[in-house]
Motif scaffolding. Structure first.
Motif, PDB file in Angstrom:
ATOM      1  N   UNK A 231      -3.517 -15.375 -46.541  1.00 31.08           N
ATOM      2  CA  UNK A 231      -3.469 -16.495 -45.731  1.00 31.08           C
ATOM      3  C   UNK A 231      -1.906 -17.022 -45.583  1.00 31.08           C
ATOM      4  N   UNK A 232      -1.787 -17.582 -44.188  1.00 32.60           N
ATOM      5  CA  UNK A 232      -0.362 -17.882 -43.863  1.00 32.60           C
ATOM      6  C   UNK A 232      -0.447 -19.485 -44.079  1.00 32.60           C
ATOM      7  N   UNK A 233       0.455 -19.777 -45.002  1.00 33.07           N
ATOM      8  CA  UNK A 233       0.789 -21.293 -45.145  1.00 33.07           C
ATOM      9  C   UNK A 233       2.171 -21.301 -44.489  1.00 33.07           C
ATOM     10  N   UNK A 234       2.264 -21.177 -43.177  1.00 37.82           N
ATOM     11  CA  UNK A 234       3.671 -21.054 -42.623  1.00 37.82           C
ATOM     12  C   UNK A 234       4.274 -22.457 -42.166  1.00 37.82           C
ATOM     13  N   UNK A 235       5.283 -22.312 -41.360  1.00 39.82           N
ATOM     14  CA  UNK A 235       6.006 -23.543 -41.191  1.00 39.82           C
ATOM     15  C   UNK A 235       5.090 -24.469 -40.561  1.00 39.82           C
ATOM     16  N   UNK A 236       5.647 -25.869 -40.720  1.00 38.35           N
ATOM     17  CA  UNK A 236       4.865 -27.169 -40.093  1.00 38.35           C
ATOM     18  C   UNK A 236       5.925 -27.386 -38.872  1.00 38.35           C
ATOM     19  N   UNK A 237       5.380 -28.048 -38.033  1.00 36.74           N
ATOM     20  CA  UNK A 237       6.111 -28.317 -36.818  1.00 36.74           C
ATOM     21  C   UNK A 237       5.237 -29.353 -35.835  1.00 36.74           C
ATOM     22  N   UNK A 238       5.113 -29.540 -34.737  1.00 36.94           N
ATOM     23  CA  UNK A 238       4.304 -30.503 -33.950  1.00 36.94           C
ATOM     24  C   UNK A 238       3.091 -30.100 -34.340  1.00 36.94           C
ATOM     25  N   UNK A 239       2.132 -31.005 -34.587  1.00 38.85           N
ATOM     26  CA  UNK A 239       0.900 -31.065 -35.183  1.00 38.85           C
ATOM     27  C   UNK A 239       1.113 -30.460 -36.641  1.00 38.85           C
ATOM     28  N   UNK A 278       4.200 -17.281 -37.792  1.00 36.64           N
ATOM     29  CA  UNK A 278       3.140 -16.415 -37.992  1.00 36.64           C
ATOM     30  C   UNK A 278       3.197 -15.702 -39.271  1.00 36.64           C
ATOM     31  N   UNK A 279       4.247 -16.021 -39.982  1.00 38.54           N
ATOM     32  CA  UNK A 279       4.461 -15.599 -41.553  1.00 38.54           C
ATOM     33  C   UNK A 279       4.914 -13.856 -41.675  1.00 38.54           C
ATOM     34  N   UNK A 280       5.410 -13.491 -40.536  1.00 38.70           N
ATOM     35  CA  UNK A 280       5.974 -12.040 -40.357  1.00 38.70           C
ATOM     36  C   UNK A 280       6.820 -11.664 -41.481  1.00 38.70           C
ATOM     37  N   UNK A 281       7.731 -12.705 -41.942  1.00 40.64           N
ATOM     38  CA  UNK A 281       8.743 -12.405 -42.880  1.00 40.64           C
ATOM     39  C   UNK A 281       8.274 -11.988 -44.257  1.00 40.64           C
ATOM     40  N   UNK A 282       7.446 -12.802 -44.782  1.00 39.70           N
ATOM     41  CA  UNK A 282       6.661 -12.433 -45.829  1.00 39.70           C
ATOM     42  C   UNK A 282       5.729 -11.267 -45.831  1.00 39.70           C
ATOM     43  N   UNK A 283       4.862 -10.984 -44.796  1.00 38.81           N
ATOM     44  CA  UNK A 283       4.169 -10.275 -44.655  1.00 38.81           C
ATOM     45  C   UNK A 283       4.744  -8.646 -44.422  1.00 38.81           C
ATOM     46  N   UNK A 284       5.893  -8.731 -43.828  1.00 41.02           N
ATOM     47  CA  UNK A 284       6.541  -7.435 -43.651  1.00 41.02           C
ATOM     48  C   UNK A 284       7.150  -6.972 -45.179  1.00 41.02           C
ATOM     49  N   UNK A 285       7.664  -8.207 -45.900  1.00 37.21           N
ATOM     50  CA  UNK A 285       8.389  -7.887 -47.345  1.00 37.21           C
ATOM     51  C   UNK A 285       7.372  -7.235 -48.060  1.00 37.21           C
ATOM     52  N   UNK A 341      -2.522  -8.655 -30.872  1.00 35.76           N
ATOM     53  CA  UNK A 341      -1.113  -8.725 -31.719  1.00 35.76           C
ATOM     54  C   UNK A 341      -1.086  -9.451 -33.138  1.00 35.76           C
ATOM     55  N   UNK A 342      -0.804  -8.882 -33.929  1.00 34.69           N
ATOM     56  CA  UNK A 342      -1.045  -9.720 -35.162  1.00 34.69           C
ATOM     57  C   UNK A 342       0.030  -9.154 -36.153  1.00 34.69           C
ATOM     58  N   UNK A 343       0.124  -9.894 -37.334  1.00 31.32           N
ATOM     59  CA  UNK A 343       0.980  -9.340 -38.527  1.00 31.32           C
ATOM     60  C   UNK A 343       0.294  -8.303 -39.213  1.00 31.32           C
ATOM     61  N   UNK A 344      -0.948  -8.173 -38.919  1.00 26.72           N
ATOM     62  CA  UNK A 344      -1.770  -6.907 -39.451  1.00 26.72           C
ATOM     63  C   UNK A 344      -1.193  -5.675 -38.678  1.00 26.72           C
TER      64      UNK A 344
END
Length: 396
Positions: A231-239, A278-285, A341-344
């Motif tokens: 699950x992606x607990x990624x960056x907060x921003x607007x919303x 999208x959490x690509x950094x952690x998923x790729x690692x 298109x997805x981190x998957x």
């Protein structure tokens, strides 16, 4: 998993959800996650992931991983003196050139291979809270006049740019809201750096890299097979980024508590991804670590746009493919849709069966907008997803 044990465990899970002294509700977990600044380069984000699950009495192994992270901060070297910088778009490669000061919309002098210094515009100052939002027609709002002039500088051969602070905000970094499509790199600087700049000086702008934590819980099985739930607990921003960053992670946080001490054939790895958007950094690692171990999991499930309950539960697979594990009773009423298109994608290309779990057909329109708020989540729907995942995982 034998039938008798599964039945007893189902009763146990049911008791947990009516017992007032049991686990917190997923919505309460979402509120907790939403209380943190999850910008990946903030100290609060680090605190969240390094403390995630510490207060839980789990027998699962808890592991903190650190992925390399390229940030929006920069190192700006003027001659031999180092200053901090901050860019609205990530600087990916070092930039070097001699300084030249220019005013916006002035005739462009010879800027070949030079670093152009410009003041922060009024538009960028006033749009600090609204820049990069979508307008009524779905167009991203940014400093259009600045974009046009920066494009001309790029075409004239400039190496990059520096934005000095606005006179009404001299204690902040200079900043310009550039388009993501403008591949012309530069960075904002503080007042000290701006005052140190004179034409002809050699300036180097370099990306600032750090490490980003993300968290894994490991439930050891009785065989060598592995199943991964992400699950992606990624960056907060607007919303609040509820539709990507809170829903699935809050559900997964309940699942690890419900699954603790449940015996499974496969080792189940629960991964809370971190990263930008999208959490690509952690998923790729994480994929890199799997490949280093020579491990091909039985499947990877991503809890994607989930927790709203605005449609029935469905999964997405590449080419609407059905995998053998989807023949279990858990998937009987689950519709299969096409995965975009997805981190998957990286996992699928590595030969791993991948599936994303969803319950919203409309959330894609609202992700990363002002409509992407925690109010979209449904505690009832989230509880149903917890039960469904527990039912499926007990058979692994």
């Amino acid at each position: 998993m034998n039938i008798v044990f599964s039945f007893i465990y189902a009763l146990y899970v049911t008791f947990l959800y009516v017992n007032p002294f049991s686990l917190d509700a997923p919505y309460e977990t979402a509120e907790y996650f939403a209380s943190y600044d999850r910008q990946v380069d903030s100290w609060e984000n680090t605190e969240l992931f390094e403390s995630l699950g510490v207060d839980l009495d789990l027998n699962m192994e808890r592991i903190i991983h650190y992925a390399p992270l390229q940030t929006f901060y920069t190192d700006v070297t003027i001659e031999d003196e180092l200053f901090d910088g901050y860019s609205s778009m990530m600087v990916e490669e070092p930039i070097q050139g001699d300084v030249i000061h220019v005013e916006w919309n002035a005739p462009i002098p010879d800027v070949t291979d030079k670093i152009v210094v410009l003041p922060m515009t009024d538009v960028s100052l006033e749009a600090r809270d609204d820049a990069y939002h979508l307008d009524h027609y779905g167009e991203v709002l940014n400093d259009e006049a600045a974009n046009r002039y920066l494009t001309k500088l790029k075409e004239a051969g400039a190496a990059g740019y520096l934005i000095s602070p606005h006179e009404e905000a001299s204690d902040e970094f200079g900043f310009v809201y550039v388009s993501a499509w403008l591949r012309f790199d530069g960075t904002g600087i503080g007042i000290d750096a701006a005052e140190a700049l004179t034409d002809g000086q050699l300036v180097t702008i370099e990306p600032y890299e750090t490490e980003m934590p993300y968290t894994e819980f490991v439930q050891t099985g009785t065989t060598d097979e592995e199943v991964i739930v992400m699950a992606r607990l990624d960056s907060s921003g607007y919303g609040d980024h509820a539709l990507i960053g809170l829903g699935g992670a809050s559900i997964l946080y309940q699942v690890i508590q419900a699954m603790d001490d449940v015996e499974t054939d496969a080792t189940i790895r629960y991964v809370f991804l971190n990263g930008y958007g999208e959490g690509y950094e952690a998923s790729t690692h994480y994929l890199g670590m799997l490949e280093e171990r020579g491990m091909t999991p039985r499947t990877v499930m991503l809890l994607d746009l989930i927790g709203t309950g605005d449609t029935d539960r469905f999964v997405k697979t590449h080419g609407m493919k059905s995998y053998p594990f989807m023949d279990t009773s858990s998937f009987e009423d689950v519709e299969v849709r096409s995965l975009g298109v997805s981190i998957l994608d990286e996992y699928r290309q590595a030969g791993i069966d991948v599936v994303s779990l969803n319950d919203s057909l409309t959330a894609n329109q609202d992700v990363f907008t002002e409509d992407d708020t925690i109010d979209r989540l449904s505690d009832e729907a989230m509880l149903e997803h917890v039960d469904w995942l527990v039912e499926w995982l007990t058979t692994q």
